[in-house]
Design a protein around this motif. Structure first.
Motif, PDB file in Angstrom:
ATOM      1  N   LEU A 172      98.274 -13.620  -0.814  1.00 65.81           N
ATOM      2  CA  LEU A 172      97.447 -14.818  -0.885  1.00 65.81           C
ATOM      3  C   LEU A 172      98.203 -16.055  -0.412  1.00 65.81           C
ATOM      4  CD1 LEU A 172      95.768 -14.195  -4.358  1.00 65.81           C
ATOM      5  CD2 LEU A 172      94.674 -13.985  -2.127  1.00 65.81           C
ATOM      6  N   GLN A 175      84.757 -15.111   2.345  1.00 65.38           N
ATOM      7  CA  GLN A 175      85.605 -16.037   1.579  1.00 65.38           C
ATOM      8  C   GLN A 175      85.930 -15.486   0.192  1.00 65.38           C
ATOM      9  OE1 GLN A 175      82.940 -19.495   2.047  1.00 65.38           O
ATOM     10  NE2 GLN A 175      84.592 -20.480   3.190  1.00 65.38           N
ATOM     11  N   GLU A 195      94.378 -21.770  -9.004  1.00 64.45           N
ATOM     12  CA  GLU A 195      94.240 -22.013  -7.570  1.00 64.45           C
ATOM     13  C   GLU A 195      92.900 -21.553  -6.986  1.00 64.45           C
ATOM     14  OE1 GLU A 195      97.600 -20.381  -5.451  1.00 64.45           O
ATOM     15  OE2 GLU A 195      98.887 -20.606  -7.199  1.00 64.45           O
ATOM     16  N   TYR A 196      92.243 -20.611  -7.644  1.00 64.32           N
ATOM     17  CA  TYR A 196      91.029 -20.010  -7.100  1.00 64.32           C
ATOM     18  C   TYR A 196      89.949 -19.908  -8.174  1.00 64.32           C
ATOM     19  CZ  TYR A 196      94.271 -18.299  -3.498  1.00 64.32           C
ATOM     20  OH  TYR A 196      95.218 -18.205  -2.513  1.00 64.32           O
ATOM     21  N   GLN A 197      88.716 -19.713  -7.734  1.00 60.35           N
ATOM     22  CA  GLN A 197      87.666 -19.264  -8.634  1.00 60.35           C
ATOM     23  C   GLN A 197      87.870 -17.757  -8.813  1.00 60.35           C
ATOM     24  OE1 GLN A 197      83.686 -21.460  -8.044  1.00 60.35           O
ATOM     25  NE2 GLN A 197      84.549 -21.367  -5.977  1.00 60.35           N
ATOM     26  N   TYR A 255      91.130 -17.785   0.731  1.00 56.25           N
ATOM     27  CA  TYR A 255      89.893 -17.357   0.083  1.00 56.25           C
ATOM     28  C   TYR A 255      89.502 -18.371  -0.978  1.00 56.25           C
ATOM     29  CZ  TYR A 255      90.702 -12.959   2.422  1.00 56.25           C
ATOM     30  OH  TYR A 255      90.893 -12.007   3.384  1.00 56.25           O
ATOM     31  N   LYS A 256      88.232 -18.418  -1.272  1.00 53.62           N
ATOM     32  CA  LYS A 256      87.741 -19.313  -2.313  1.00 53.62           C
ATOM     33  C   LYS A 256      87.561 -18.591  -3.648  1.00 53.62           C
ATOM     34  CE  LYS A 256      85.402 -22.596   0.730  1.00 53.62           C
ATOM     35  NZ  LYS A 256      84.118 -23.290   1.067  1.00 53.62           N
ATOM     36  N   VAL A 257      87.309 -17.284  -3.581  1.00 49.06           N
ATOM     37  CA  VAL A 257      87.034 -16.509  -4.790  1.00 49.06           C
ATOM     38  C   VAL A 257      87.873 -15.233  -4.786  1.00 49.06           C
ATOM     39  CG1 VAL A 257      85.269 -15.321  -6.155  1.00 49.06           C
ATOM     40  CG2 VAL A 257      84.656 -17.369  -4.851  1.00 49.06           C
ATOM     41  N   ILE A 258      88.482 -14.950  -5.930  1.00 54.98           N
ATOM     42  CA  ILE A 258      89.177 -13.679  -6.122  1.00 54.98           C
ATOM     43  C   ILE A 258      88.412 -12.871  -7.158  1.00 54.98           C
ATOM     44  CG2 ILE A 258      91.286 -12.541  -6.883  1.00 54.98           C
ATOM     45  CD1 ILE A 258      92.841 -14.946  -5.928  1.00 54.98           C
ATOM     46  N   ILE A 301      96.592 -17.417 -10.459  1.00 51.83           N
ATOM     47  CA  ILE A 301      95.404 -17.455  -9.601  1.00 51.83           C
ATOM     48  C   ILE A 301      94.281 -18.308 -10.185  1.00 51.83           C
ATOM     49  CG2 ILE A 301      95.931 -15.237  -8.539  1.00 51.83           C
ATOM     50  CD1 ILE A 301      93.588 -14.055 -10.194  1.00 51.83           C
TER      51      ILE A 301
END
Length: 224
Positions: A224, A173, A117-119, A4-7, A114
């Motif tokens: 994740l 995503q 690693e992610y937005q 995924y790109k966004v959490i 997180i």
């Protein structure tokens, strides 16, 4: 689990625990009449009024702030229980206690991992005034019902739509995690993957199912 790109994260009962603050809400209101049993009783009554009011408001397609909803609910509780107390002062106490909610023990480490690693964003059906401000220490974007005049699970679905528009990614995503029915149903309606945080081992009784179910944030991170 696919990448995924966004959490997207819920706040209360996901990142922080408000349940332990109930006594502190009712102690200054009840004063010498305070007891844990009475605080629990009144807290349950307030929540009952809140859920009923919130559902009616959401289904009618209008928007009330959390302050407006809780003001109405405190008035009903005080009238029902023949209590002489300023409902606006009670709302101020409630909001202050929400801001003092304690992080779950895994929250800080989870956020550190997180956000590297992610937005990451927080999506909360609350007024900004209710929220603890620990999230400001992280690169986290905040989306509130107060800002967008909408709720996670209303017919407009504006809250999660704003998340999708802000990040400019496909809904699939994005993954949202939260403890409530609104978290799952609202995210699913927007095409966002939904993870139900079920800390208390409850039973899911709704037709639309979460994509994933976890017991805590560490378990979510492992997915994740």
């Amino acid at each position: 689990m696919k990448p995924y790109k966004v959490i997207s994260l819920d706040m209360f009962q996901t990142l922080v625990n408000i349940q332990g603050r109930t006594g502190n809400v009712w102690r200054p209101i009840l004063q010498e009449r305070y007891s844990e049993e009475r605080a629990t009783e009144l807290g349950g009554l307030l929540l009952s009024h809140y859920y009923k009011a919130a559902t009616t408001i959401r289904d009618s397609g209008v928007y009330w702030t959390s302050k407006e909803i809780y003001s109405d609910c405190f008035q009903k509780v005080f009238q029902q229980e023949a209590m002489d107390y300023d409902y606006l002062q009670a709302v101020d106490i409630l909001f202050a206690e929400h801001r003092l909610s304690e992080l779950y023990e895994e929250t800080e480490h989870f956020l550190q991992r997180i956000t590297g690693e992610y937005q990451v964003c927080i999506v909360s059906d609350t007024d900004v005034e209710m929220l603890p401000d620990f999230y400001k220490s992280y690169p986290i974007r905040l989306f509130t019902s107060e800002e967008h005049l909408s709720y996670k699970n209303d017919s407009h679905n504006r809250m999660f739509g704003e998340v999708i528009a802000h990040y400019g990614v496909e809904p699939g995503q994005i993954i949202h995690i939260g403890d409530s029915v609104s978290d799952v149903l609202g995210a699913a309606r927007a095409g966002i993957k939904a993870c139900w945080l079920n800390r208390n081992q409850e039973v899911w009784n709704h037709e639309v199912k979460p994509d994933y179910t976890v017991k805590n944030l560490d378990e979510f991170y492992e997915l994740l």
